[in-house]
Design a protein around this motif. Structure first.
Motif, PDB file in Angstrom:
ATOM      1  N   GLN A 195     -14.296   5.998 -27.733  1.00  0.00           N
ATOM      2  CA  GLN A 195     -14.373   4.873 -28.667  1.00  0.00           C
ATOM      3  C   GLN A 195     -14.773   3.612 -27.917  1.00  0.00           C
ATOM      4  N   VAL A 196     -15.667   2.839 -28.531  1.00  0.00           N
ATOM      5  CA  VAL A 196     -16.094   1.568 -27.950  1.00  0.00           C
ATOM      6  C   VAL A 196     -16.038   0.499 -29.033  1.00  0.00           C
ATOM      7  N   VAL A 197     -15.956  -0.752 -28.597  1.00  0.00           N
ATOM      8  CA  VAL A 197     -15.972  -1.888 -29.520  1.00  0.00           C
ATOM      9  C   VAL A 197     -17.386  -2.455 -29.559  1.00  0.00           C
ATOM     10  N   THR A 198     -17.973  -2.564 -30.736  1.00  0.00           N
ATOM     11  CA  THR A 198     -19.339  -3.057 -30.894  1.00  0.00           C
ATOM     12  C   THR A 198     -19.356  -4.586 -30.900  1.00  0.00           C
ATOM     13  N   PRO A 199     -20.532  -5.219 -30.761  1.00  0.00           N
ATOM     14  CA  PRO A 199     -20.617  -6.691 -30.799  1.00  0.00           C
ATOM     15  C   PRO A 199     -20.084  -7.303 -32.084  1.00  0.00           C
ATOM     16  N   THR A 200     -19.961  -6.508 -33.168  1.00  0.00           N
ATOM     17  CA  THR A 200     -19.403  -7.044 -34.410  1.00  0.00           C
ATOM     18  C   THR A 200     -17.891  -6.965 -34.440  1.00  0.00           C
TER      19      THR A 200
ATOM     20  N   SER B 294     -16.250  -4.151 -34.382  1.00  0.00           N
ATOM     21  CA  SER B 294     -15.880  -2.869 -34.980  1.00  0.00           C
ATOM     22  C   SER B 294     -15.695  -1.810 -33.898  1.00  0.00           C
ATOM     23  N   VAL B 295     -14.975  -0.759 -34.260  1.00  0.00           N
ATOM     24  CA  VAL B 295     -14.761   0.364 -33.346  1.00  0.00           C
ATOM     25  C   VAL B 295     -15.736   1.472 -33.714  1.00  0.00           C
ATOM     26  N   TYR B 296     -16.475   1.943 -32.709  1.00  0.00           N
ATOM     27  CA  TYR B 296     -17.404   3.051 -32.912  1.00  0.00           C
ATOM     28  C   TYR B 296     -16.891   4.262 -32.143  1.00  0.00           C
ATOM     29  N   THR B 297     -16.762   5.388 -32.830  1.00  0.00           N
ATOM     30  CA  THR B 297     -16.317   6.624 -32.201  1.00  0.00           C
ATOM     31  C   THR B 297     -17.533   7.466 -31.854  1.00  0.00           C
TER      32      THR B 297
END
Length: 381
Positions: free
Chosen positions: A224-229, A231-234
């Motif tokens: 999981q990473v945190v996007t520039p917005t 949000s969490v992206y899996t």
């Protein structure tokens, strides 16, 4: 391809060994899979017994559908299946279809159909058919009305049927999907009139596609990473323990594409001297010290007889690399080479862009593309 379809439950009045001829079912399926035609016994539902003098002949096919409410019950039968499908239909629909079938096709009255359904069919379905749902690879709700699910299965079948025959024999062989771009690049690099500059350019493009496809067969871990917005992206994380090994010298042409895809990747070397087709011997190897802990991408643009590849793979296994951790990448493969490698190393994966016709008397791939290393490195004068 095999399917389980509980749309029309047969009477399950008797649950004794003699009611199920599993041995003959297995024998018939094995014969069909091996390409032989079989004679299937016919059951007379009015007399409640197998017809003694009539059979139905079934010819072998690329797709075999085994339909029945209890086809998932026996493990031996399940083991023959490439895909297990459970068609889940509402109980009211099943009963309505049963009434229509038994009264029209089997000459039974409605009262006898309902009595048999209540006493035997429904309890048997709940006790034996429904629990087998756990063995299914795909569950289709709403039965034949689920057009989306059916379309997906049809597309899967078309994809499988479009595979090269060797991919059906060896499920560890992967040919990247052919497009007009790929066919066009193959046309160019196989042309004797192409310039060295263009040969290298289009070979590099094809090699990059093969490498990318090969990387897709490596294990991944969820991340999981945190996007520039915010949000969490899996997503997934790349395989960390990886290295390339090129078979000198043609294999070295694939190293740049591998480095472009995998930053800082370690690349080992194996040199096998040709002394006749059957007399090959290893004369040089330089591999990462921890190679036994890594997944290995073995690089050689042409798989011909498979003898050099087998010797390189054997060396990697001697160094402690599990066979299943080796992915052999090449541009073109001869059927003889695929047979040679896959029969000896069934757990290894082969990724190629095209499978050619055969080898000629000089053990050259036909139609092939000549001596790849000489053409790539400019030593083909």
């Amino acid at each position: 391809m095999y399917a389980n379809n509980p749309l029309n439950e047969a009477p399950l009045c008797l649950f004794v060994a003699d009611a199920f001829d599993t041995e003959q079912l297995l024998e018939c399926m094995k014969q069909l899979i091996s390409g032989q035609r079989v004679k299937i016994p016919i059951y007379d539902f009015k007399k409640h017994q197998r017809s003694s003098d009539s059979f139905r002949q079934v010819n072998a096919s690329d797709v075999i559908i085994l339909e029945g409410i209890l086809v998932f019950h026996d493990q031996g039968v399940r083991d023959l299946m490439n895909m297990k499908i459970f068609v889940d239909t509402d109980a009211d629909v099943r009963l309505a279809r049963r009434i229509r079938r038994d009264t029209v096709e089997r000459g039974r009255d409605i009262n006898s159909v309902l009595e048999m359904y209540a006493k035997f069919v429904k309890p048997a379905f709940d006790d034996f058919v429904l629990p087998s749902k756990k063995y299914a690879d795909v569950i289709i709700p709403r039965g034949g009305d689920n057009h989306v699910a059916i379309d997906l299965i049809v597309q899967h079948l078309r994809t499988k049927l479009g595979q090269h025959d060797l991919c059906k024999i060896y499920p560890n062989v992967y040919v990247i999907q052919s497009t007009f771009q790929i066919r066009g690049m193959h046309t160019l690099i196989r042309d004797t009139e192409i310039s060295k500059h263009d040969f290298v350019f289009y070979s590099d493009r094809l090699i990059r596609l093969v490498v990318e496809h090969g990387l897709g067969h490596l294990p991944f871990t969820e991340k999981q990473v945190v996007t520039p917005t915010g949000s969490v992206y899996t997503g997934v994380d790349f395989c960390k323990k990886l290295c390339g090994v090129s078979i000198i010298r043609s294999g070295e042409s694939m190293e740049n594409a591998l480095r472009a895809c995998c930053k800082g990747i370690k690349i080992g070397k194996i040199l096998i001297h040709r002394d006749g087709d059957n007399g090959k011997q290893l004369i040089y190897e330089k591999l990462p010290k921890d190679i036994s802990e890594r997944h290995v991408l073995l690089l050689d643009p042409v798989l011909a007889t498979g003898n050099s590849a087998n010797q390189a793979i054997e060396l990697l296994i001697q160094k402690g690399v599990p066979e299943s951790h080796i992915i052999f990448l090449n541009l073109i493969s001869a059927p003889e080479g695929i047979h040679c490698v896959c029969k000896r190393f069934p757990s290894l994966k082969i990724v190629t862009s095209e499978i050619d016709v055969a080898l000629n008397e000089e053990f050259r791939v036909i139609p092939g593309l000549g001596e790849f290393g000489d053409r790539y490195f400019g030593t083909d004068d």
